[in-house]
Design an enzyme around this catalytic site. Structure first.
Site, PDB file in Angstrom:
ATOM      1  N   LYS A  97      -7.109   1.532  -3.159  1.00 34.36           N
ATOM      2  CA  LYS A  97      -6.768   1.125  -1.792  1.00 34.36           C
ATOM      3  C   LYS A  97      -6.966   2.288  -0.831  1.00 34.36           C
ATOM      4  CE  LYS A  97      -5.334  -1.285   1.712  1.00 34.36           C
ATOM      5  NZ  LYS A  97      -4.081  -1.987   1.971  1.00 34.36           N
ATOM      6  N   LYS A 132       0.141   5.487   8.153  1.00 33.13           N
ATOM      7  CA  LYS A 132       0.717   5.707   6.817  1.00 33.13           C
ATOM      8  C   LYS A 132      -0.386   5.834   5.781  1.00 33.13           C
ATOM      9  CE  LYS A 132       1.677   2.089   4.370  1.00 33.13           C
ATOM     10  NZ  LYS A 132       2.178   0.891   3.677  1.00 33.13           N
ATOM     11  N   THR A 161       0.870  -1.178   0.000  1.00 38.47           N
ATOM     12  CA  THR A 161       0.000   0.000   0.000  1.00 38.47           C
ATOM     13  C   THR A 161       0.898   1.217   0.000  1.00 38.47           C
ATOM     14  OG1 THR A 161      -1.820  -1.112   1.107  1.00 38.47           O
ATOM     15  CG2 THR A 161      -1.739   1.279   1.288  1.00 38.47           C
TER      16      THR A 161
END
Lengths: 293, 293
Positions: free
Chosen positions: A177, A245, A102
């Site tokens: 995502k 993140k 990701t």
């Protein structure tokens, strides 16, 4: 390229909890694996079963028809692909590169561009489903990039996941995502604030879950992480610092595109508090601790 | 009290979209109904099928063994129960009063107390499942109050819902509904911000739903309201202004109990913006408009 276990050599870089399971499925299906990961001991099971070790991501790329990466942060992705001697520089002509980390949509586009300049195709293909999804080969895989390359490597994706969708050009997998993580952010806020409320109001929170877990409030996270929150089970399925993140990527991309994500920002502030409390290695369900401090 | 269709007269106050369906199930099961609602025409189908009209909630109560209310706001609940000549004052000795409106926990406790002083039991029993759940008798019913009274009226609840749980003393049903709405709030934030992101990033948002609707991000709301958001279908299943009421109750109760709900407050600010845009009668999925203005 026709991808088959007999004819295709697969490179795998990054053998953490997720990557190890994913690479294992490819190996079990008969693919020859060339691997590198930061901590060599993480590769031991794969090496014992015949995988070939290399001392750098670039070395892996030089020996593989398809290179898959599953590392930690965008900075890691940038390094393994774009550093001198890295994957793009060492990739074989005609190879297909797949980053399943990701990471940032803009970085995915940069990698695809750098790869194309070398006659190599790159896909971004982040996943959802966590350690369990990886282990059971039930990951959802969100792909961005060239359609022919997607079709070529689909047999590999199908060994690792169930819900595999080409979302658009390079970066579209990462954007998708980000959407996934934005939904997760709201669902975590809602589940957590509801259970905090249930406790403070003197209810039996597990009985509350019986009432609310099956109707309009139902979500995968409420039903799977809600009970863990209540049991004080904060073992990581998905790390707090990785989630931070992901929220950071979504917020940065939204800013770049000129709109605001106040819900994500609200959740991020709470998760940052959680890091201040020393919980960065907890699972995301630890969010409840940030409300009870 | 043994509640049966042969022996029990049911009063029903408040015949909006929800109340009308719920009362209809009781009537279909053979219960004699006595009804009042603000707009008499809303009662017409029930009256045609034999229900008896009264000109006030108090009159209904004077003619019923069990009184059910499904009105709009806590102020309405307070009025129909506690005003002079209202339900509590006119209730028969031994009657059971059930407020199924989503209302304030503290008001539910006050009504139960006032009822007890008259030898009458009162339950708070708000529901989740919306107009569809009411129509299909699949509501989730969250109950607070006396256990014997709960057991007595369970046959009535079972005609209207599927997931029926006694959560605790008077007010516990409303507290549980607040938990439900808090979860919904977070899920709406997450679903909306994700779809706004998908559009702004140039993705195909329906294809994004294919990727994210079945994994860790899955929620009832994402899968049911997400497509409506994208189609611009803002017809109300659940009104914006009712949701704002519910968020206000949760925030006020949390303040009273001494904690904060930043996620709910973030969503409320967006919904208030939506009201400023003239959308108070839209369905809650209209939230996406507050991001696109």
């Amino acid at each position: 390229m026709t991808v088959t276990a007999d004819s295709t050599t697969v490179g795998f870089v990054g053998l953490g909890i997720m990557g190890r399971s994913m690479a294992g499925h490819l190996q079990a299906a008969g693919y020859a694996l060339h691997v590198y990961t930061r901590t060599r001991s993480s590769a031991q099971d794969l090496l014992d079963a015949g995988a070939v070790w290399h001392d750098s991501p670039g070395e892996v790329a030089a020996n593989a028809d398809v290179v898959i990466t599953m590392v930690g942060y965008p900075a890691d992705v940038e390094q393994v692909y774009l550093e001198p001697g890295g994957i793009v520089e060492r990739a074989r002509s005609g190879a297909i590169l797949i980053d399943m980390t990701t990471s940032e949509p803009s970085l995915a586009a940069r990698i695809a561009e750098a790869a194309a300049a070398k006659g190599v195709k790159a896909l971004d293909a982040p996943v959802s489903g966590g350690d369990v999804g990886a282990r059971e080969a039930r990951l959802s895989i969100m792909v961005g990039g060239d359609e022919d390359a997607f079709d070529d490597v689909l047999p590999l994706f199908e060994l690792m996941g169930k819900n595999i969708v080409l979302q658009g050009p390079a970066g579209a997998g990462q954007h998708t995502k980000a959407c996934n993580q934005i939904v997760v952010t709201g669902n975590m806020l809602g589940a957590t604030e509801a259970l905090v409320y249930a406790r403070r109001a003197g209810l039996d929170p597990k009985r509350v879950l019986e009432s609310i877990g099956a109707g309009a409030a139902a979500s995968f996270l409420l039903n799977n992480l809600g009970p863990k929150m209540l049991d004080g089970d904060f073992a990581p399925g998905f790390f707090v610092h990785h989630f931070i993140k992901d929220m950071g990527i979504a917020i940065a991309e939204a800013e770049r595109l000129g709109f605001d994500l106040p819900g994500v920002k609200t959740a991020l502030a709470k998760y940052e508090k959680l890091v201040d409390m020393g919980c960065r290695e907890d699972g995301t369900q630890a969010l409840i601790k940030a409300y009870e401090d």
